[in-house]
Motif scaffolding. Structure first.
Motif, PDB file in Angstrom:
ATOM      1  N   PRO A  47      19.112  -1.844  -0.869  1.00  0.00           N
ATOM      2  CA  PRO A  47      19.065  -0.684  -1.761  1.00  0.00           C
ATOM      3  C   PRO A  47      18.484   0.535  -1.077  1.00  0.00           C
ATOM      4  O   PRO A  47      17.456   0.457  -0.401  1.00  0.00           O
ATOM      5  CB  PRO A  47      18.141  -1.147  -2.887  1.00  0.00           C
ATOM      6  CG  PRO A  47      18.054  -2.607  -2.776  1.00  0.00           C
ATOM      7  CD  PRO A  47      18.343  -2.975  -1.370  1.00  0.00           C
ATOM      8  N   VAL A  48      19.165   1.662  -1.265  1.00  0.00           N
ATOM      9  CA  VAL A  48      18.750   2.903  -0.620  1.00  0.00           C
ATOM     10  C   VAL A  48      17.385   3.346  -1.127  1.00  0.00           C
ATOM     11  O   VAL A  48      16.655   4.052  -0.442  1.00  0.00           O
ATOM     12  CB  VAL A  48      19.843   3.975  -0.830  1.00  0.00           C
ATOM     13  CG1 VAL A  48      19.861   4.449  -2.271  1.00  0.00           C
ATOM     14  CG2 VAL A  48      19.668   5.124   0.110  1.00  0.00           C
ATOM     15  N   GLU A  49      16.999   2.883  -2.316  1.00  0.00           N
ATOM     16  CA  GLU A  49      15.703   3.289  -2.879  1.00  0.00           C
ATOM     17  C   GLU A  49      14.545   2.846  -2.001  1.00  0.00           C
ATOM     18  O   GLU A  49      13.492   3.484  -1.974  1.00  0.00           O
ATOM     19  CB  GLU A  49      15.510   2.704  -4.286  1.00  0.00           C
ATOM     20  CG  GLU A  49      16.273   3.419  -5.373  1.00  0.00           C
ATOM     21  CD  GLU A  49      17.674   2.880  -5.522  1.00  0.00           C
ATOM     22  OE1 GLU A  49      18.043   1.985  -4.724  1.00  0.00           O
ATOM     23  OE2 GLU A  49      18.398   3.333  -6.419  1.00  0.00           O
ATOM     24  N   ILE A  50      14.721   1.714  -1.298  1.00  0.00           N
ATOM     25  CA  ILE A  50      13.635   1.245  -0.426  1.00  0.00           C
ATOM     26  C   ILE A  50      13.386   2.275   0.673  1.00  0.00           C
ATOM     27  O   ILE A  50      12.245   2.586   1.000  1.00  0.00           O
ATOM     28  CB  ILE A  50      13.985  -0.136   0.173  1.00  0.00           C
ATOM     29  CG1 ILE A  50      14.028  -1.169  -0.954  1.00  0.00           C
ATOM     30  CG2 ILE A  50      12.980  -0.546   1.231  1.00  0.00           C
ATOM     31  CD1 ILE A  50      14.364  -2.564  -0.483  1.00  0.00           C
ATOM     32  N   LEU A  51      14.463   2.834   1.203  1.00  0.00           N
ATOM     33  CA  LEU A  51      14.324   3.850   2.250  1.00  0.00           C
ATOM     34  C   LEU A  51      13.787   5.150   1.655  1.00  0.00           C
ATOM     35  O   LEU A  51      12.943   5.819   2.261  1.00  0.00           O
ATOM     36  CB  LEU A  51      15.676   4.093   2.926  1.00  0.00           C
ATOM     37  CG  LEU A  51      16.394   2.841   3.440  1.00  0.00           C
ATOM     38  CD1 LEU A  51      17.719   3.207   4.074  1.00  0.00           C
ATOM     39  CD2 LEU A  51      15.526   2.092   4.420  1.00  0.00           C
ATOM     40  N   ASP A  52      14.263   5.476   0.449  1.00  0.00           N
ATOM     41  CA  ASP A  52      13.756   6.680  -0.228  1.00  0.00           C
ATOM     42  C   ASP A  52      12.260   6.565  -0.463  1.00  0.00           C
ATOM     43  O   ASP A  52      11.510   7.526  -0.274  1.00  0.00           O
ATOM     44  CB  ASP A  52      14.477   6.876  -1.571  1.00  0.00           C
ATOM     45  CG  ASP A  52      15.894   7.383  -1.385  1.00  0.00           C
ATOM     46  OD1 ASP A  52      16.189   7.880  -0.282  1.00  0.00           O
ATOM     47  OD2 ASP A  52      16.694   7.285  -2.319  1.00  0.00           O
ATOM     48  N   ALA A  53      11.835   5.373  -0.893  1.00  0.00           N
ATOM     49  CA  ALA A  53      10.413   5.158  -1.166  1.00  0.00           C
ATOM     50  C   ALA A  53       9.598   5.405   0.101  1.00  0.00           C
ATOM     51  O   ALA A  53       8.535   6.024   0.058  1.00  0.00           O
ATOM     52  CB  ALA A  53      10.185   3.746  -1.682  1.00  0.00           C
ATOM     53  N   ALA A  54      10.116   4.926   1.227  1.00  0.00           N
ATOM     54  CA  ALA A  54       9.397   5.113   2.491  1.00  0.00           C
ATOM     55  C   ALA A  54       9.342   6.589   2.868  1.00  0.00           C
ATOM     56  O   ALA A  54       8.339   7.087   3.361  1.00  0.00           O
ATOM     57  CB  ALA A  54      10.063   4.304   3.597  1.00  0.00           C
ATOM     58  N   ARG A  80      -1.066   4.515   5.697  1.00  0.00           N
ATOM     59  CA  ARG A  80      -0.993   4.060   7.091  1.00  0.00           C
ATOM     60  C   ARG A  80      -0.137   5.007   7.932  1.00  0.00           C
ATOM     61  O   ARG A  80      -0.520   5.375   9.030  1.00  0.00           O
ATOM     62  CB  ARG A  80      -0.419   2.645   7.112  1.00  0.00           C
ATOM     63  CG  ARG A  80      -0.480   2.000   8.445  1.00  0.00           C
ATOM     64  CD  ARG A  80      -0.501   0.493   8.311  1.00  0.00           C
ATOM     65  NE  ARG A  80      -1.850   0.020   8.002  1.00  0.00           N
ATOM     66  CZ  ARG A  80      -2.126  -1.223   7.648  1.00  0.00           C
ATOM     67  NH1 ARG A  80      -1.154  -2.099   7.510  1.00  0.00           N
ATOM     68  NH2 ARG A  80      -3.361  -1.586   7.418  1.00  0.00           N
ATOM     69  N   VAL A  81       1.020   5.415   7.396  1.00  0.00           N
ATOM     70  CA  VAL A  81       1.868   6.300   8.198  1.00  0.00           C
ATOM     71  C   VAL A  81       1.218   7.672   8.374  1.00  0.00           C
ATOM     72  O   VAL A  81       1.584   8.414   9.267  1.00  0.00           O
ATOM     73  CB  VAL A  81       3.285   6.494   7.589  1.00  0.00           C
ATOM     74  CG1 VAL A  81       4.018   5.179   7.516  1.00  0.00           C
ATOM     75  CG2 VAL A  81       3.223   7.151   6.232  1.00  0.00           C
ATOM     76  N   ARG A  82       0.248   7.977   7.527  1.00  0.00           N
ATOM     77  CA  ARG A  82      -0.459   9.247   7.692  1.00  0.00           C
ATOM     78  C   ARG A  82      -1.688   9.096   8.567  1.00  0.00           C
ATOM     79  O   ARG A  82      -2.476  10.023   8.698  1.00  0.00           O
ATOM     80  CB  ARG A  82      -0.865   9.793   6.322  1.00  0.00           C
ATOM     81  CG  ARG A  82       0.309  10.321   5.532  1.00  0.00           C
ATOM     82  CD  ARG A  82      -0.126  10.793   4.156  1.00  0.00           C
ATOM     83  NE  ARG A  82       0.867  11.667   3.576  1.00  0.00           N
ATOM     84  CZ  ARG A  82       1.974  11.262   2.998  1.00  0.00           C
ATOM     85  NH1 ARG A  82       2.230   9.982   2.926  1.00  0.00           N
ATOM     86  NH2 ARG A  82       2.835  12.127   2.495  1.00  0.00           N
ATOM     87  N   GLY A  83      -1.855   7.909   9.127  1.00  0.00           N
ATOM     88  CA  GLY A  83      -2.939   7.714  10.073  1.00  0.00           C
ATOM     89  C   GLY A  83      -4.323   7.693   9.440  1.00  0.00           C
ATOM     90  O   GLY A  83      -5.304   8.114  10.049  1.00  0.00           O
ATOM     91  N   THR A  84      -4.424   7.204   8.205  1.00  0.00           N
ATOM     92  CA  THR A  84      -5.732   7.109   7.553  1.00  0.00           C
ATOM     93  C   THR A  84      -6.581   6.033   8.235  1.00  0.00           C
ATOM     94  O   THR A  84      -6.058   4.966   8.542  1.00  0.00           O
ATOM     95  CB  THR A  84      -5.533   6.727   6.073  1.00  0.00           C
ATOM     96  OG1 THR A  84      -4.553   7.594   5.524  1.00  0.00           O
ATOM     97  CG2 THR A  84      -6.825   6.851   5.286  1.00  0.00           C
ATOM     98  N   PRO A  85      -7.846   6.295   8.459  1.00  0.00           N
ATOM     99  CA  PRO A  85      -8.709   5.284   9.085  1.00  0.00           C
ATOM    100  C   PRO A  85      -8.723   3.982   8.265  1.00  0.00           C
ATOM    101  O   PRO A  85      -8.674   4.016   7.037  1.00  0.00           O
ATOM    102  CB  PRO A  85     -10.098   5.940   9.064  1.00  0.00           C
ATOM    103  CG  PRO A  85      -9.846   7.388   8.923  1.00  0.00           C
ATOM    104  CD  PRO A  85      -8.547   7.548   8.209  1.00  0.00           C
ATOM    105  N   ARG A  86      -8.805   2.887   8.997  1.00  0.00           N
ATOM    106  CA  ARG A  86      -8.673   1.568   8.391  1.00  0.00           C
ATOM    107  C   ARG A  86      -9.652   1.327   7.243  1.00  0.00           C
ATOM    108  O   ARG A  86      -9.283   0.800   6.190  1.00  0.00           O
ATOM    109  CB  ARG A  86      -8.864   0.510   9.476  1.00  0.00           C
ATOM    110  CG  ARG A  86      -8.515  -0.884   9.066  1.00  0.00           C
ATOM    111  CD  ARG A  86      -8.584  -1.777  10.277  1.00  0.00           C
ATOM    112  NE  ARG A  86      -7.563  -1.395  11.253  1.00  0.00           N
ATOM    113  CZ  ARG A  86      -6.488  -2.141  11.512  1.00  0.00           C
ATOM    114  NH1 ARG A  86      -6.329  -3.287  10.902  1.00  0.00           N
ATOM    115  NH2 ARG A  86      -5.593  -1.756  12.385  1.00  0.00           N
TER     116      ARG A  86
END
Lengths: 275, 347
Positions: A164-171, B102-108
């Motif tokens: 589902p494309v929504e999984i990528l949208d969510a990311a 995590r993708v924003r690099g927040t400290p653990r």
């Protein structure tokens, strides 16, 4: 369990056992013949079981026929082809399924067309190409043409469309860059399909005969199946030796298959979405 | 937190089909705005435009002071909860919650603290090590909500978040969501096709149909004074009856307005006995009776058609019986027969 389901299950197992037997029998027989001495193996129909098992055929084919060298060639070529084609199929399949870009449909169609073209038709132009760039008798001659595997791309593309494309949208909304999405979301989700493509490509590359025979003419650069055929021409009467060669050709397939089965038998999608 | 403003937004697909036409609405800072409409009205597209998953054809979208039209979703500081949850299937609940930080690099350490806090708020602490496939529908929904809450976004976008759950769970989560909204003080846009959800949840609601805004108002006002015939028929259950003046027994007493009118009466506004002197009267034959517990839904045929009434009858009613119903003039809605727009009646 009712009698009916039990009977049904017994029938299923019986049928599957039969099929497995039909598939496995020639493989086991060849392995058995490889372990036979010359007179036994050379009988019109060799027996099912060696009376005096011996490794002489294996030793002979490795020491006298330099099988180790060809084995190494095959491993290098098949592994490189697998790695490269998984990389290409993974990114191209994902892009064709889920990334918007100009000409996507045209490219999709071209890839589909690639599935339909038989390898034999490509041999001549490929040879000309590789001779022009002086890559004949080089591993690259076997690896590069197989790296862009249209079947692999089509398989990954179809699999990716099912995610589902929504999984990528969510990311995306979570703040992940496209590269991060590919690495952290797409690749793990595609893993079962990538494993399947990898095994498929490895097997095809390992068993390939025609193109390696043409592209690798220099002594010592041949792959196993080509070398084996050459041995066959010289020693056509030595069945035991041939069986040993065949067995050693099969062995890596068994290993690859056993090592990778859990990846493509796994279904990771279950439970992500409401049913 | 920040206000969300949508100004004259249009979305026209490549084929020329208009999904949204001149849509303007806004959610104040900390407001829960519900967007409601039938399926295909463009409400999900509106959310995707705000999130940046699709681009607007015309118009402006502002979050706080920033115009976000050209920004990718990553930079809009919004969070979205999808109808199908869209959890990452290969990650545990913990990782699902943590991914955005995590993708924003927040400290653990801070990340861990934040994940545990949100999980505790939603009552899913015990689920942190599980995978989405091992969760119940409600737990998945909570995880999806948690993932949105974790980053403290400016705006929450909720796309039919409860529609995949069964009715009791839906009601429970709806209450939780309202409580959550109060405690977070967050700006939320909640999209649903369920008018009862919109009525119970929203501080204000936007009724959308055919890609156009039909009405923006508080649930009470939308219900009491629907802006047009569509809104009148869509909001409220069972739906409003639409009648012409001569459906009533005494046409002369039906209040008139400019031009040809259609009158709307909600089923629950009918009464089995006269209330005041100027009540309107309608006679019909009972075709069907359906018990709703303390109330009864009656389907009647009158002179010109059918009408549905919800009553609390004082005696047993039979199918086939002639019955007289009254409705107070104040409960009468009037709409222009051609344009469908609401017409105010003189008292």
């Amino acid at each position: 369990m009712s009698l009916r389901t039990r009977t049904l299950r017994a029938g299923t197992y019986l049928g599957l056992t039969g099929l497995a037997g039909v598939t496995l029998f020639p493989l086991l027989w060849v392995t058995s013949i490889a372990l036979m001495r010359a007179p036994e193996a050379a009988a019109g129909t060799p027996p099912l079981w060696p009376h005096h098992p011996t490794l002489v055929n294996v030793i002979n084919i490795i020491s006298r026929q330099h099988l180790g060298r060809y084995f190494f060639n095959s491993i290098v070529v098949a592994t490189a082809t697998m790695a490269l084609s998984v990389l290409v199929a993974g990114s191209a399949g994902y892009a064709l399924a889920r990334v918007e870009f100009r000409g996507r449909r045209v490219v999709s169609w071209l890839v589909m067309l690639g599935v339909l073209i038989p390898n034999q038709a490509l041999v001549l132009p490929l040879f000309e190409m590789f001779r022009t760039v002086h890559l004949v008798n080089h591993y690259a001659a076997l690896v590069l043409p197989a790296a862009a595997n249209p079947v692999g791309i089509v398989l990954v593309q179809a699999y990716m469309r099912g995610i589902p494309v929504e999984i990528l949208d969510a990311a995306r909304i979570d703040g992940a860059s496209e590269w991060r999405i590919y690495r952290s979301i797409v690749v793990p989700l595609m893993a079962p399909m990538l494993a399947a493509v990898g095994v498929l490509v490895f097997v095809v590359s390992w068993n390939d005969f025609m193109w390696p025979m043409i592209a690798m003419q220099q002594e010592g650069m041949q792959t196993l199946p080509v070398a084996l055929a050459a041995i066959d021409r010289e020693h056509y009467q030595d069945i035991g030796l041939m069986a040993a060669g065949a067995t050693m050709t099969m062995l890596p397939m068994v290993v690859v298959f056993l090592a990778s089965q859990r990846y493509y038998l796994r279904s990771v999608i279950a439970g992500s979405l409401t049913d | 937190m920040a206000a969300l403003e949508i100004e004259h937004v249009e979305k026209i697909l490549r084929g020329g089909q208009a999904v949204l036409r001149d849509v303007s609405c806004s959610a104040r800072d900390g407001e829960l705005l519900v967007v409601v409409g039938p399926s295909g009205c463009g409400k999900s597209t509106l959310l995707r435009l705000v999130a940046g998953l699709e681009s607007v054809t015309r118009g402006v979208i502002r979050i706080g002071e920033r115009t976000v039209n050209e920004l990718p979703p990553q930079q809009r500081d919004v969070a979205m909860v999808f109808q199908n949850h869209a959890l990452y299937p290969h990650m545990t609940v913990y990782e699902n919650l943590a991914f955005g930080l995590r993708v924003r690099g927040t400290p653990r350490a801070r990340l861990d603290q934040r994940v545990r806090l949100v999980a505790a708020q939603l009552g899913i602490e015990a689920m942190l090590k599980r995978f989405p496939r091992e969760l119940s529908g409600g737990q998945r929904q909570r995880t999806a909500l948690g993932r949105a809450m974790l980053r403290n976004p400016s705006v929450f976008l909720l796309d039919e978040p409860l529609s995949s759950l069964d009715a009791p769970l839906r009601a429970e989560l709806r209450r939780e969501l309202a409580a959550l909204h109060r405690s977070l003080g967050a700006t939320m846009v909640y999209v649903t096709h369920d008018q009862s959800e919109a009525l119970s949840l929203g501080q204000r609601m936007v009724v959308l149909a055919g890609g156009r805004v039909q009405q923006i108002d508080t649930p009470a006002h939308v219900f009491q004074r629907p802006a047009n015939r569509f809104v009148a028929g869509f909001v409220g259950w069972p739906p409003m009856n639409f009648l012409t003046a001569d459906s009533f027994d005494d046409v002369a007493r039906v209040p008139a307005g400019q031009g040809a009118l259609e009158y709307g009466v909600r089923p629950e506004c009918f009464s089995a006995r006269p209330g005041g002197g100027d009540d309107l009267q309608l006679t019909g034959r009972i075709e069907r009776i359906e018990s709703q517990g303390s109330e009864w839904d009656l389907e009647l045929t009158h002179r010109l058609g059918r009408v549905l009434a919800r009553l609390r009858p004082e005696r047993t009613l039979e199918v086939g019986e002639q019955i007289r119903l009254w409705v107070a003039r104040g409960h009468l809605h009037a709409f222009d027969l051609t344009s469908g727009a609401r017409v105010e009646l003189k008292p």
